[in-house]
Design a protein around this motif. Structure first.
Motif, PDB file in Angstrom:
ATOM      1  N   THR A  18       0.863  -1.148  -0.130  1.00  0.00           N
ATOM      2  CA  THR A  18      -0.083   0.040   0.163  1.00  0.00           C
ATOM      3  C   THR A  18       0.845   1.214   0.103  1.00  0.00           C
ATOM      4  O   THR A  18       0.669   2.175  -0.689  1.00  0.00           O
ATOM      5  N   THR A  22       0.830   4.056  -3.054  1.00  0.00           N
ATOM      6  CA  THR A  22       0.707   5.406  -2.776  1.00  0.00           C
ATOM      7  C   THR A  22       1.932   6.159  -3.178  1.00  0.00           C
ATOM      8  O   THR A  22       1.492   7.217  -3.980  1.00  0.00           O
ATOM      9  N   HIS A  38      -3.692   5.306 -10.752  1.00  0.00           N
ATOM     10  CA  HIS A  38      -4.346   4.922  -9.555  1.00  0.00           C
ATOM     11  C   HIS A  38      -4.583   3.344  -9.732  1.00  0.00           C
ATOM     12  O   HIS A  38      -5.111   2.879  -8.511  1.00  0.00           O
ATOM     13  N   LEU A  41      -3.297   1.363  -6.279  1.00  0.00           N
ATOM     14  CA  LEU A  41      -4.095   1.671  -5.199  1.00  0.00           C
ATOM     15  C   LEU A  41      -5.500   0.878  -5.385  1.00  0.00           C
ATOM     16  O   LEU A  41      -6.007   0.516  -4.208  1.00  0.00           O
ATOM     17  N   ARG A  42      -6.014   0.879  -6.495  1.00  0.00           N
ATOM     18  CA  ARG A  42      -7.523   0.191  -6.902  1.00  0.00           C
ATOM     19  C   ARG A  42      -7.153  -1.331  -6.433  1.00  0.00           C
ATOM     20  O   ARG A  42      -8.194  -1.806  -5.926  1.00  0.00           O
ATOM     21  N   THR A  44      -4.842  -2.664  -4.440  1.00  0.00           N
ATOM     22  CA  THR A  44      -4.702  -3.020  -2.989  1.00  0.00           C
ATOM     23  C   THR A  44      -5.978  -2.785  -2.259  1.00  0.00           C
ATOM     24  O   THR A  44      -6.381  -3.385  -1.305  1.00  0.00           O
ATOM     25  N   SER A  45      -6.750  -1.832  -2.795  1.00  0.00           N
ATOM     26  CA  SER A  45      -8.120  -1.662  -2.247  1.00  0.00           C
ATOM     27  C   SER A  45      -9.256  -2.991  -2.468  1.00  0.00           C
ATOM     28  O   SER A  45      -9.799  -3.222  -1.629  1.00  0.00           O
ATOM     29  N   LEU A  48      -8.047  -5.734  -0.032  1.00  0.00           N
ATOM     30  CA  LEU A  48      -8.779  -5.190   1.078  1.00  0.00           C
ATOM     31  C   LEU A  48      -9.917  -5.875   1.400  1.00  0.00           C
ATOM     32  O   LEU A  48     -10.539  -6.195   2.289  1.00  0.00           O
ATOM     33  N   ARG A  49     -10.805  -5.110   0.257  1.00  0.00           N
ATOM     34  CA  ARG A  49     -12.158  -5.390   0.367  1.00  0.00           C
ATOM     35  C   ARG A  49     -12.695  -6.958   0.391  1.00  0.00           C
ATOM     36  O   ARG A  49     -13.407  -7.381   1.167  1.00  0.00           O
TER      37      ARG A  49
END
Length: 56
Positions: A18, A22, A38, A41-42, A44-45, A48-49
């Motif tokens: 992460t 970033t 991005h 970041l998307r 890794t998001s 995590l989700r």
């Protein structure tokens, strides 16, 4: 509170990724399309989700 702490501890392995994502997004040249800037970041998001949903 305990669930949040457990989630943070179990996703510690993703923290360096992460941070890298970033830094990449912030330091990428502005001529690069936003979707590419991005993308890390998307991703890794998304991880995590998915992990959070699996923990439920």
């Amino acid at each position: 509170m305990f669930d949040q702490r457990r989630f943070v501890q179990s996703t510690q392995w993703l923290r360096p990724v992460t941070r890298w994502a970033t830094r990449f997004s912030l330091n990428a040249p502005r001529w690069l399309p936003a979707a590419l800037r991005h993308a890390p970041l998307r991703l890794t998001s998304l991880v995590l989700r998915g992990y959070h949903r699996a923990q439920r």
